[in-house]
Design an enzyme around this catalytic site. Structure first.
Site, short mmCIF file in Angstrom:
data_model
loop_
_atom_site.label_atom_id
_atom_site.label_comp_id
_atom_site.label_asym_id
_atom_site.label_seq_id
_atom_site.Cartn_x
_atom_site.Cartn_y
_atom_site.Cartn_z
N CYS A 83 8.43 -57.35 -18.61
CA CYS A 83 9.47 -59.30 -18.69
C CYS A 83 9.73 -59.69 -18.04
O CYS A 83 10.21 -59.99 -16.89
CB CYS A 83 10.43 -58.76 -20.07
SG CYS A 83 10.01 -57.53 -20.83
N TRP A 143 6.72 -57.90 -22.05
CA TRP A 143 5.83 -56.40 -21.87
C TRP A 143 6.17 -56.04 -23.19
O TRP A 143 7.33 -55.07 -22.76
CB TRP A 143 5.22 -56.16 -20.50
CG TRP A 143 5.09 -55.64 -20.50
CD1 TRP A 143 3.16 -55.88 -20.66
CD2 TRP A 143 4.41 -53.57 -19.71
NE1 TRP A 143 2.77 -54.90 -19.98
CE2 TRP A 143 3.28 -53.12 -20.33
CE3 TRP A 143 5.57 -52.93 -20.44
CZ2 TRP A 143 2.98 -51.69 -19.44
CZ3 TRP A 143 5.59 -51.85 -20.38
CH2 TRP A 143 4.00 -51.08 -20.03
N GLU A 191 -10.20 -47.47 -5.56
CA GLU A 191 -9.16 -48.52 -5.13
C GLU A 191 -10.67 -49.22 -6.45
O GLU A 191 -10.27 -49.66 -7.20
CB GLU A 191 -8.66 -48.69 -4.08
CG GLU A 191 -8.81 -50.70 -3.94
CD GLU A 191 -7.28 -50.59 -4.99
OE1 GLU A 191 -6.43 -50.02 -5.74
OE2 GLU A 191 -6.91 -52.07 -5.27
N LYS A 202 -9.68 -51.08 -9.82
CA LYS A 202 -10.04 -53.21 -9.70
C LYS A 202 -11.17 -53.06 -10.92
O LYS A 202 -10.67 -53.82 -11.63
CB LYS A 202 -10.89 -53.23 -9.05
CG LYS A 202 -9.75 -52.93 -7.74
CD LYS A 202 -8.52 -54.76 -7.21
CE LYS A 202 -7.44 -54.17 -8.25
NZ LYS A 202 -6.16 -53.30 -7.40
N GLU A 207 -8.84 -52.05 -14.53
CA GLU A 207 -8.35 -52.57 -14.46
C GLU A 207 -8.89 -54.05 -15.39
O GLU A 207 -7.85 -54.49 -15.77
CB GLU A 207 -7.61 -52.85 -13.38
CG GLU A 207 -6.23 -53.60 -13.78
CD GLU A 207 -5.31 -53.72 -12.42
OE1 GLU A 207 -6.36 -53.56 -11.17
OE2 GLU A 207 -4.60 -54.02 -12.16
N HIS A 250 -19.04 -29.94 -8.00
CA HIS A 250 -17.68 -29.34 -8.96
C HIS A 250 -17.69 -30.29 -10.45
O HIS A 250 -16.42 -29.79 -11.10
CB HIS A 250 -17.09 -29.62 -8.05
CG HIS A 250 -17.31 -28.77 -6.77
ND1 HIS A 250 -17.46 -27.31 -6.19
CD2 HIS A 250 -17.32 -29.17 -5.10
CE1 HIS A 250 -17.41 -26.98 -5.10
NE2 HIS A 250 -17.76 -28.26 -3.86
O1 M6R Z 1 4.24 -54.13 -7.07
P1 M6R Z 1 3.32 -52.63 -6.28
O2 M6R Z 1 2.63 -52.75 -5.44
O3 M6R Z 1 4.92 -51.33 -6.26
O4 M6R Z 1 2.71 -52.55 -7.61
C1 M6R Z 1 1.89 -51.17 -7.95
C2 M6R Z 1 1.21 -51.12 -8.98
O5 M6R Z 1 1.04 -50.96 -10.30
C3 M6R Z 1 0.26 -52.13 -9.18
O6 M6R Z 1 -0.38 -52.05 -7.47
C4 M6R Z 1 -1.21 -52.48 -10.11
O7 M6R Z 1 -1.36 -50.88 -9.86
C5 M6R Z 1 -2.09 -53.75 -10.17
N1 M6R Z 1 -1.81 -53.76 -11.39
C6 M6R Z 1 -3.01 -52.15 -9.78
O8 M6R Z 1 -4.16 -53.50 -9.19
#
Ligand code: M6R
Length: 608
Positions: free
Chosen positions: A2, A73, A481, A485, A488, A504
């Site tokens: 938020c 949020w 990663e 991506k 997400e 496995h």
């Molecule tokens: O600000 P931070 O790097 O601590 O944030 C960590 C995660 O919330 C952030 O990397 C999140 O996973 C991203 N949305 C991924 O793209």
């Protein structure tokens, strides 16, 4: 999460609040709202984006010189208008208190029950409304004194901004566990979750400390500490990146940020002439001489950069390294070696779980800590002994891209510095690695030039509901990663495995409908990886392979190959991840999702 903005001025502050909200949408975008104290409390709320709130406000006479605003949020209660902030509290038929909140109040049910019994009517399911009614209930004509009493009843994490109808031109703010800053203007003053919200209004920023309460008025602000004693907190000049919100020729911030990576890496390397401990702060040499292991704490994408760094730290620097998800670490009872360097990695420096894990590690007796962070003024940088600032610039897209590659760059610098100090890197090796680092921005440009080939693949991906990602060794975290991506921003279910694990279990998922993305650098594991790829092909799986230009891999039936420039050694993950970012971006684009603001997420996760 938020975002909060508040202002007390002599001019109409509604445009400032709305502009601030736009810049804070990265903190959450489930709903938004604004309220003014202008001969009575007035508010507008929307379950759409700030742009819609702006239109709503433009249609009415909505003005005032004292106001609070919020972008949400959702935690307690669905993203609906009645749950949107600001929340008002009424007494004797009159709206007396307006309040916005970031965080979670753990004892809100108890407060709610108590206030309901006293006749307060709750219109929302939020924990926030309980605070608004509590302020109203305890209000004694002095908002500052009331808030100081109210915060002592709250358990959990919060940043709040509150105003009272009977005290125009006054806002009181408080923070505990969530960020809140004060902006000092000329005859006007502000509150916000982040200095970026105030770009253009003021660059004089005061960072409130844990437990602070602040009285914001036209002619000045006064801060009180957790013991209610007046304190001075130093104002800093903060260049909030107002330019960062310009999209330029790009369709989305994510795309812009992917293409900014050569610049971001070169900025992150600025001033690096060699691998010297001073890069990490004046105390770094003593600290690095005192450690015998590394513990990395982070979340999400930052966790994956930590996982990659473990391969470097163990193989190059010979330091035993563990990498833990911060939200897990903070609740377990780990065995503590006080000579461990605790490294927190975070784009924002405000992620609640990472911050709490850092504090927990410190309480457990870890004496040395280092932050790799993109925000120099963040809580994480303030709480650690050493730091290295990535210079990615503001990252606005929720999906992290340039933050990740600059974190990897900083982590490689850390590894090389430790390796050199531990006698594991001679001058020739140092020169070799420095040269490779400096060449990275150019190498990245060649990877970015592969975009048209990746767009062609993304059309096939857009029709799928599942995808597997494979990698080995250093590139296993890159596969993770890539899967993060894709899921997400495109909402395609994606999972990543170390390729050797396929047999496995996950191999059972492979059919001709399952695209299998393979990160295949030309390293020592390439032959093993090729065998894993055969296992997929034998089951009809479609392989989408990112190979290096100098490897012998070619497209054939069921195997689609895109070749990166030649193998880039230990830094190869920094190049390979960019192809996966582009694949996710273009797949999401083809599916028509809201790329920069994917559903249910927020950029900065400041709640547990
Ligand atoms: O600000 P931070 O790097 O601590 O944030 C960590 C995660 O919330 C952030 O990397 C999140 O996973 C991203 N949305 C991924 O793209």
């Amino acid at each position: 999460m938020c975002g909060i903005v508040g202002a007390v001025a002599q001019r109409n502050i509604v445009p400032i609040l709305l502009e601030g909200l736009k810049r804070l949408e990265y903190r959450g975008y489930d709903s938004c709202g604004v309220a003014v104290n202008n001969n009575g409390l007035k508010r507008a709320r929307s379950v759409a984006r700030v742009a819609e709130l702006q239109e709503q406000v433009a249609r009415t006479e909505f003005e005032g010189n004292t106001g609070i605003a919020h972008t949400r949020w959702a935690t307690h209660g669905a993203p609906a208008t009645n749950n949107a902030h600001p929340h008002f509290s009424t007494k004797d038929g009159e709206q007396r208190i307006g309040l916005v909140h970031n965080g979670i109040i753990e004892n809100y049910e108890e407060i709610r029950t108590e206030l309901k019994a006293l006749g307060y009517v709750f219109e929302s399911q939020t924990d926030t409304e309980a605070i608004a009614h509590l302020v109203n209930h305890m209000y004694d004509g002095d908002l500052l004194r009331t808030v100081q009493k109210v915060v002592k009843r709250l358990h959990g994490a919060f940043a709040i901004a509150v105003f009272a109808k009977d005290e125009p031109q006054r806002i009181v703010g408080a923070r505990l566990g969530c960020p809140l800053i004060v902006g000092l203007g000329d005859g006007e003053n502000f509150l916000a979750s982040d200095a970026m919200a105030l770009a253009g209004s003021t660059d004089q920023i005061v960072y409130l400390e844990e437990g602070d309460v602040v009285d914001v008025r036209l002619d000045g602000v006064q801060i009180y500490d957790k013991l209610d004693l007046p304190v001075e907190r130093r104002a800093q000049t903060v260049q909030a990146y107002s330019g960062a919100i310009e999209l330029g020729p790009y369709r989305h911030y994510m795309q812009k940020e992917i293409f900014e990576q050569p610049r971001a890496i070169s900025d992150t390397l600025e001033g690096v002439l060699g691998f010297t401990p001073e890069l990490f702060g004046p105390k770094a040499e003593a600290v690095f001489n005192d450690i015998d292991s590394v513990l990395i704490l982070a979340c999400g994408t930052s966790y994956y950069s930590g996982m990659t760094a473990r391969y470097w730290l163990e193989s190059l620097a010979g330091l035993p390294t563990s990498v833990e998800i911060a939200s897990e670490y903070r609740y377990r009872k780990p065995a503590v070696n006080p000579n461990t360097l605790v490294v927190v990695i975070s784009q924002s420096g405000e992620t609640a779980d990472t911050l709490a894990a850092l504090k927990y590690a410190q309480e457990l007796g870890h004496k040395h800590s280092l932050a790799i962070c993109n925000v120099g003024t963040s809580a994480m940088v303030r709480e650690t002994e050493l730091s290295y600032l990535t210079r990615a610039g503001a990252e606005i897209g929720v999906a992290s891209t340039k933050a990740f590659t600059t974190q990897l760059t900083a982590l490689f610098l850390l590894t090389a510095t430790l390796a050199k100090m531990r006698g594991r890197m001679d001058a020739e090796a140092e020169a070799f690695h420095l040269k490779n680092l400096r060449h990275l921005p150019n190498a990245l440009q060649s990877v970015l030039a592969l975009e048209p080939h990746i767009i062609a693949w993304s059309e096939a991906f857009a029709r799928k509901e599942h995808a597997l990602f494979l990698g080995r060794g250093l590139h296993y975290p890159i596969a993770l990663e890539g899967a993060l991506k894709l899921k997400e921003i495109s909402y395609i279910h994606a999972e990543a495995y170390p390729a050797g694990e396929l047999k496995h279990g996950p191999l059972a998922l492979v059919t001709e409908d399952m695209p299998v993305v393979t990160v295949a650098p030309n390293d020592t594991l390439i032959e093993k990886l090729k065998s894993n790829m055969q296992e997929v092909r034998a089951r009809g799986g479609q392989l989408y392979v990112f190979a290096d230009g100098d490897s012998q891999m070619h497209s054939s039936e069921g195997i689609h190959v895109i070749r990166l420039p030649e193998h880039y050694g230990l830094l190869s993950p920094i190049l390979h991840v960019v192809t996966l970012q582009l694949l996710a971006y273009h797949t999401a684009l083809a599916r028509g999702t809201d790329v920069d603001k994917p559903r249910n997420l927020a950029k900065s996760v400041t709640v547990e």
